[in-house]
Design an enzyme around this catalytic site. Structure first.
Site, PDB file in Angstrom:
ATOM      1  N   THR A   1       2.080  63.394  51.231  1.00 19.53           N
ATOM      2  CA  THR A   1       1.210  62.402  51.857  1.00 19.53           C
ATOM      3  C   THR A   1       0.111  61.973  50.884  1.00 19.53           C
ATOM      4  OG1 THR A   1       1.626  63.389  54.000  1.00 19.53           O
ATOM      5  CG2 THR A   1      -0.261  61.930  53.860  1.00 19.53           C
TER       6      THR A   1
ATOM      7  N   GLU B   1      -5.018  69.445  62.155  1.00 21.78           N
ATOM      8  CA  GLU B   1      -4.540  68.310  61.361  1.00 21.78           C
ATOM      9  C   GLU B   1      -5.438  68.055  60.153  1.00 21.78           C
ATOM     10  OE1 GLU B   1      -2.018  66.691  60.838  1.00 21.78           O
ATOM     11  OE2 GLU B   1      -2.121  64.507  61.051  1.00 21.78           O
TER      12      GLU B   1
END
Lengths: 308, 308
Positions: free
Chosen positions: A183, A131
């Protein structure tokens, strides 16, 4: 095929009032990985399906590869010949925790392949390696739920978490409009300062949301699910946001906000009947405005990553 | 004396991480009011004990009188002859909800006198009339617990609340150092803006604190009880704050922070034995530095205001 196949689900990061600290897993969509014995020492990503050529097959540059490798190193299995086939079944930059699902699937696949040397919670730091590669940030609000299922609340900048309860019937509606928000862009738009007043109001909302979940009190969940800090800033990136949200609330949603960094939106319903009505209403607004959507209706997924 | 006597307890506003939205009642100290038939129509405050001449006997300018009168008006009993004797047993400007206890006692006394026409929760808006007179603010984080007992979480600028659970054994230690801080001063010191990062961190703390309470998980309560926003600003007003806090934590406190606007400090313990050790350690630091204290050890008071 002699390998095994694992699945890691999508997740709703933030859940509106828990920016960077709370997330929930849903049943679909999700990423799949087939793991089997490879031809050469070490991990090889042999095939990637569904990524439209956007993902690297280089292990260190691939989210699933990165977390898998971190775990293999920890287990002293770095030289074991392992092959991944990655089935990317989630849209990119959707706000549904796509990179988190890949990261989770990578570590989970390795753990399953080696007959579960670690417990699921113990996989969390390894999944976070993937991640971090994808998002650069240290928040487990997507990785945690994708791995462990449920609605999880995390300590800030930490992997300490608590599983929140959720009442019978609680159903999530997720609408993914076919527009892309990075994002990084969604993060850059946020002001770095907020008023103390906003903080207090949002704190009360988060507190009530959590209390409502723990008590199974739907009214309280709805009162709490009001993001007055992030949503007003990010919703500008989502066309027709206000109309879609209004349609959800008018159709009986307890609350409606942005999933992760968007553009996906989620609503919370008390049961599947209401969820379907809400879903139809939300899709209709986007559709009327010529924006294609994919929609999902799901209870809280309490399992997280699984062996298929 | 043919009257009846009521008691409204002190409370810990904010509980560190729930600024303006959360509070807990303790058993002692508290204010008392004797209510009986008066000599003239309407409410008269005949005597006030323990206020060192600081409170007005004028009903409209007295916290207890104001809330009592609001309720009398609502009940259509404005002209009934009623006499109050107020026993002010709580220190002023202590951070223990002194004005809230008076406000609660006033409304509660009237309701008892007229044989409970309203339920306890229905008294909340009337008690708030007195609190508004005293503090000018619309926060029920002291009034709510003093009236209803327990640990309460309030919606922002609203009287909607939820009662939080608390685990068996949870014990509060409250130390009131004999210095005075005006709530207005403690409020003026606060910056009106905070960083988004601080908000996220504090939100996680509040969320964990609530989750720990609801689950009866002491470790989680302790992890959550960390006020990184208000405490660093207000603790400067309390001499030796850091030393006292450290002594509490070193003695086994799950957490330690400022009660309300201060100068009182509170600590949370897992049982009464630890609570006594913590209390002694905190008092000792103040004492060594020539600051007199009054200390209280109490479980959560789940009753709130009572008829004595």
């Amino acid at each position: 095929m002699s390998g095994i196949k694992v699945f890691a689900p999508a997740s709703i990061g933030n859940i509106g009032v828990g920016f960077d600290i709370m997330g929930a897993a849903i049943n679909n969509p999700g990423d799949e990985i087939v793991v089997k014995k490879g031809a050469a020492p070490g991990l090889t990503i042999d095939k990637i399906f569904g990524d439209h050529g956007r993902l690297s097959k280089e292990v260190e540059k691939n989210t699933a590869g990165k977390s898998a490798l971190a775990l293999m190193k920890y287990l002293g299995k770095e030289e074991e010949p392992i092959s991944f086939e990655i089935y990317k079944k989630m849209p990119f930059s959707s706000g549904l925790g796509s990179s988190a699902a890949s990261a989770v699937a990578g570590a989970f696949a390795i753990n399953e392949y080696f007959k579960r040397p670690l417990s699921k919670p113990e996989l969390l730091p390894f999944a976070m390696e993937g991640e971090k590669l994808a998002s650069g940030a240290f928040h487990a609000d997507n990785v945690g739920p994708s791995l462990l299922g449920g609605i999880l609340l995390f300590e800030y900048n930490s992997l300490y978490y608590q599983r929140l309860y959720s009442p019978e019937g609680l159903t999530l509606v997720v609408i993914h409009p076919q527009i892309e928000i990075l994002t990084s862009e969604a993060r850059a738009i946020l002001k770095s300062e907020i008023s103390l007043k906003s903080h207090v109001e949002q704190s009360a909302n988060l507190g009530l949301f959590i209390t409502g979940l723990m008590k199974g009190d739907f009214e309280c969940i709805g009162r709490g699910l009001k993001d007055i800090i992030i949503e007003p800033q990010r919703s500008k990136l989502i066309p027709f946001f206000e109309d879609v949200k209004k349609s959800a609330i008018d159709s009986g949603a307890l609350g409606c906000s942005i999933s992760g960094a968007g553009p996906s939106m989620f609503a919370i319903a008390q049961n599947t009947f209401t969820a379907e009505r809400i879903c139809n209403a939300m899709v209709e607004i986007f559709s009327k405005n010529k924006i294609q959507t994919t929609s999902y209706i799901s209870p809280i997924n309490n399992e997280g990553a699984i062996l298929l």
